[in-house]
Design an enzyme around this catalytic site. Structure first.
Site, PDB file in Angstrom:
ATOM      1  N   ARG A  95     -22.327  16.680   3.020  1.00  0.00           N
ATOM      2  CA  ARG A  95     -22.269  17.807   2.067  1.00  0.00           C
ATOM      3  C   ARG A  95     -22.203  19.131   2.830  1.00  0.00           C
ATOM      4  NH1 ARG A  95     -26.882  19.296   0.243  1.00  0.00           N
ATOM      5  NH2 ARG A  95     -27.618  17.210  -0.296  1.00  0.00           N
ATOM      6  N   TYR A 107      -5.649  32.248 -16.236  1.00  0.00           N
ATOM      7  CA  TYR A 107      -5.769  30.844 -16.637  1.00  0.00           C
ATOM      8  C   TYR A 107      -6.951  30.715 -17.620  1.00  0.00           C
ATOM      9  CZ  TYR A 107      -7.334  26.025 -16.340  1.00  0.00           C
ATOM     10  OH  TYR A 107      -7.769  24.774 -16.660  1.00  0.00           O
ATOM     11  N   ASP A 154      -6.444  35.529  -7.387  1.00  0.00           N
ATOM     12  CA  ASP A 154      -6.067  34.126  -7.569  1.00  0.00           C
ATOM     13  C   ASP A 154      -4.588  34.028  -7.189  1.00  0.00           C
ATOM     14  OD1 ASP A 154      -5.173  31.653  -8.494  1.00  0.00           O
ATOM     15  OD2 ASP A 154      -6.645  31.597 -10.113  1.00  0.00           O
ATOM     16  N   LYS A 195      -2.567  22.733  -7.138  1.00  0.00           N
ATOM     17  CA  LYS A 195      -1.201  23.128  -7.482  1.00  0.00           C
ATOM     18  C   LYS A 195      -0.278  23.089  -6.251  1.00  0.00           C
ATOM     19  CE  LYS A 195      -2.915  23.681 -11.617  1.00  0.00           C
ATOM     20  NZ  LYS A 195      -4.331  23.835 -11.527  1.00  0.00           N
TER      21      LYS A 195
END
Ligand SMILES: Cc1ncc(COP(=O)(O)O)c(C=O)c1O
Length: 385
Positions: free
Chosen positions: A52, A104, A176, A201
């Site tokens: 982690r 978005y 973004d 994406k």
């Protein structure tokens, strides 16, 4: 490779992607491990303690993405939304964020339905209007959160001008950059403090994994995001890191082809009598075409167009065969979607109306299939309107 700053396509293939030292494996191995053998008590080997906290596959991807965006460090998360959420956990109750108003749909859902419960404050403005940005900034504003081009209306915000405003007013700019990818837009070079992506994406590019990244420019941010990765734990798995590492190797060639096809599709749609309006920054009639030319090196492959009604949009979407009806974007395959009922459903009818998202809008993420097949498919589908 280390001493010289190579061109983008070279860095995509080599930065963080050096051969593995033990065997010379040319592709980065997937370190599928949850923990690491320690040489002696308190002496983890090369600092690796627990997956982690850190993982070599993840480190490689973070090195690569920091290089491609021109940042000092990158931090990957389990999805784009996990990255944006991690970004906001650096804020404190009472802090304020100015956000582009047609981002978005998942972003305002996170902000309004979860983070406001922690007393974070959000204002939504048209960030293509610099006066509106200036007016929205308050004494407690910490971030100007900008998506450009916006989703789905392809409005462009001036990153350099917003960064100058933010610097003067003591806030930081987060961009973004999912739609353009670092291949076509470099927000940090334009003055932004941080960049976020849904790596799901274009960076992954093959629609086979979720992911998100925050790229930073300041050591204090890097330290904070490493701490958040370790403490909150929404990190990207080694396998999905590998998929993005593999995806970015072809980012430059994919983006060139996406945009070549994108321009052709935009021009085609623009010439269709039944298409009322086309939103694509590469078209000269786009209201911010000049700004797009200045701050981007390509116009990308995202196009939104107006079919006139929900009935027309439904008919068209029911007829496509090469284009796949589905959410998401940035994969090699052409994806076509209906913002009002898919990506922006969470905004509600009123919220969508306020920012100009109509029921007739259709968004297309143009893939890299043979463009004639895409055009033929759209032509036969438009006949159904
Ligand atoms: C521009 C943009 N940012 C962020 C996200 C969220 O990313 P993810 O789906 O990887 O959580 C999306 C998702 O579609 C997006 O389009």
């Amino acid at each position: 490779m280390k001493d010289k700053k190579h061109a983008f396509a070279t860095r995509a293939i080599h930065d963080g992607q050096e051969a593995e030292p033990l065997t010379g494996a040319i592709s980065v191995p997937i370190y599928a491990t949850s923990t690491y053998l320690q040489d002696e008590l308190g002496k983890p080997r090369q600092g690796y303690e627990y997956a982690r906290v850190s993982n070599p596959t993840r480190d490689r991807l973070e090195t690569n993405l920091a290089s491609l965006e021109g940042g000092s460090s990158a931090h990957v998360f389990a999805s784009g939304m996990a990255a944006i959420n991690a970004l906001c956990t650096t804020l404190k109750a009472g802090d304020h964020v100015v956000c582009s108003h047609n981002v978005y749909g998942g972003v305002p859902r996170l902000f309004n339905q979860i983070l406001t419960n922690y007393r974070l404050e959000f204002s939504y403005v048209d960030t293509s209007d610099l006066n509106a940005v200036e007016r929205a900034i308050q004494r407690n504003t910490k971030f100007l959160y900008v998506e450009t081009p916006t989703n789905p209306l392809m409005t462009i915000s001036d990153i350099a001008a917003i960064s100058r405003i933010a610097r003067r007013r003591g806030a930081e700019v987060v961009v973004d950059n999912t739609f353009m990818s670092p291949y076509f837009q470099q927000p940090i070079a334009l003055g932004a403090d941080m960049v976020v992506h849904s790596t799901t994406k274009f960076l992954n590019g093959h629609s086979d994994g979720l992911g998100g990244v925050i790229v930073c420019t300041k050591p204090e941010h890097a330290e904070r995001f490493r701490f958040i990765q370790k403490s909150a734990g929404a990190i990207l798995s080694p396998f999905e890191c590998f998929l993005v590492l593999r995806g970015v190797k072809t980012l430059a060639v994919r983006m060139e082809q996406h945009e070549k096809n994108g321009r052709a599709v935009a021009q085609f749609l623009n010439g269709q009598r039944k298409v009322e309006r086309v939103f694509y920054p590469g078209l000269p009639e786009h209201p911010q075409h000049e700004l797009a030319k200045k701050q981007m090196t390509g116009f990308g492959a995202l196009i939104t167009f107006e079919t006139g009604s929900l009935k027309n949009a439904k008919r068209l979407l029911g007829r496509v065969r090469v284009c796949s009806l589905g959410e998401s974007l940035g994969g090699v395959e052409t994806l076509i979607s209906h913002p009002a009922t898919m990506t922006h459903a969470a905004l509600g009818e009123k919220g969508r109306k306020a920012i100009g998202i109509t029921d007739g809008l259709v968004r297309i993420s143009v893939g890299i299939e043979d463009v004639f097949d895409i055009l033929e498919d759209l032509e036969q589908a438009i006949k159904a309107i």
